[in-house]
Scaffold this motif. Sequence first.
Motif, PDB file in Angstrom:
ATOM      1  N   SER A   1       0.759  -1.355   0.017  1.00 35.95           N
ATOM      2  CA  SER A   1      -0.007   0.004   0.123  1.00 35.95           C
ATOM      3  C   SER A   1       0.776   1.162   0.110  1.00 35.95           C
ATOM      4  O   SER A   1       0.622   2.077  -0.717  1.00 35.95           O
ATOM      5  CB  SER A   1      -0.936  -0.146   1.239  1.00 35.95           C
TER       6      SER A   1
ATOM      7  N   TYR B   1      -5.322   8.398  -0.458  1.00 41.48           N
ATOM      8  CA  TYR B   1      -5.856   8.353   0.972  1.00 41.48           C
ATOM      9  C   TYR B   1      -6.627   6.935   1.427  1.00 41.48           C
ATOM     10  O   TYR B   1      -6.244   6.361   2.491  1.00 41.48           O
ATOM     11  CB  TYR B   1      -7.243   9.308   1.317  1.00 41.48           C
ATOM     12  N   LEU B   2      -7.084   6.208   0.552  1.00 46.04           N
ATOM     13  CA  LEU B   2      -7.712   4.816   0.788  1.00 46.04           C
ATOM     14  C   LEU B   2      -6.318   3.850   0.802  1.00 46.04           C
ATOM     15  O   LEU B   2      -6.374   3.125   1.798  1.00 46.04           O
ATOM     16  CB  LEU B   2      -8.766   4.313  -0.106  1.00 46.04           C
TER      17      LEU B   2
ATOM     18  N   GLY C   1      -4.857   4.556   4.108  1.00 47.77           N
ATOM     19  CA  GLY C   1      -5.651   3.794   5.413  1.00 47.77           C
ATOM     20  C   GLY C   1      -5.603   2.259   5.333  1.00 47.77           C
ATOM     21  O   GLY C   1      -5.313   1.777   6.342  1.00 47.77           O
TER      22      GLY C   1
ATOM     23  N   LEU D   1      -1.917   1.812   6.924  1.00 46.12           N
ATOM     24  CA  LEU D   1      -1.895   2.226   8.328  1.00 46.12           C
ATOM     25  C   LEU D   1      -2.566   1.135   9.096  1.00 46.12           C
ATOM     26  O   LEU D   1      -2.106   0.704   9.995  1.00 46.12           O
ATOM     27  CB  LEU D   1      -2.567   3.573   8.485  1.00 46.12           C
ATOM     28  N   PHE D   2      -3.943   0.845   8.995  1.00 44.53           N
ATOM     29  CA  PHE D   2      -4.591  -0.116   9.399  1.00 44.53           C
ATOM     30  C   PHE D   2      -3.983  -1.583   9.575  1.00 44.53           C
ATOM     31  O   PHE D   2      -4.051  -2.326  10.690  1.00 44.53           O
ATOM     32  CB  PHE D   2      -6.013  -0.177   9.285  1.00 44.53           C
TER      33      PHE D   2
ATOM     34  N   LEU E   1     -11.105  -2.485   9.446  1.00 41.79           N
ATOM     35  CA  LEU E   1     -11.081  -1.347   8.984  1.00 41.79           C
ATOM     36  C   LEU E   1     -10.307  -1.101   7.691  1.00 41.79           C
ATOM     37  O   LEU E   1     -10.594  -0.384   6.701  1.00 41.79           O
ATOM     38  CB  LEU E   1     -10.448  -0.424   9.921  1.00 41.79           C
ATOM     39  N   ALA E   2      -9.205  -2.038   7.673  1.00 39.14           N
ATOM     40  CA  ALA E   2      -8.374  -1.818   6.554  1.00 39.14           C
ATOM     41  C   ALA E   2      -8.926  -2.277   5.201  1.00 39.14           C
ATOM     42  O   ALA E   2      -9.034  -2.027   3.960  1.00 39.14           O
ATOM     43  CB  ALA E   2      -7.260  -2.705   6.661  1.00 39.14           C
TER      44      ALA E   2
ATOM     45  N   CYS F   1     -11.590   0.169   4.036  1.00 42.70           N
ATOM     46  CA  CYS F   1     -10.517   1.156   2.933  1.00 42.70           C
ATOM     47  C   CYS F   1     -10.477   0.649   1.542  1.00 42.70           C
ATOM     48  O   CYS F   1     -10.491   1.220   0.736  1.00 42.70           O
ATOM     49  CB  CYS F   1      -9.215   1.312   3.660  1.00 42.70           C
TER      50      CYS F   1
END
Length: 160
Positions: A15, A42-43, A46, A49-50, A70-71, A74
């Motif tokens: 990602s 952004y996605l 996300g 990060l998640f 949550l990932a 996204c």
Amino acid sequence: MPSSRNLLLAIAAVSFALVGAALYLQHAKDMLPCPLCVIQRYLFLGIGLFSLIGASIGAGDGKLKAVTGLALLCALGGLGVVAKHLYVLAHPGFSCGIDPMETMLNKIPTATLMPWLFRADGLCEAAQDTVFGLNVPQWSAVWFVILTVALVTTLVRRVR
């Protein structure tokens, strides 16, 4: 079979690398991002990060499933955004050019603090240049599908 932690680390690395590739195309190849491209960034961030947070959580912790979920949200959101982008490319004249979405995106604090990463300057219908035979939105679609499958695999393995 790789552990969930290793898979989540790989998902995060991919990602973040995809956002790095987008920055290379923007700054070295002058391929300006449109509003839909910025949302996809952004996605991807996300997802990364998640996934990174999920990889740092212990395997027995119930929070791992939530963070991986949550990932996955996204990734599913990315599939929706890239589907719209591909629709715009397939229907010339249907643009997301200078519109309220671009104005709103460019006023978000992340866009004002890091315009080199989050400022939308391009037109969605202009994403016709190819990289290895596919245009950037097509590559995004491929990677959102791969990341979605990988995240679903991680979640299913956690359920068993």
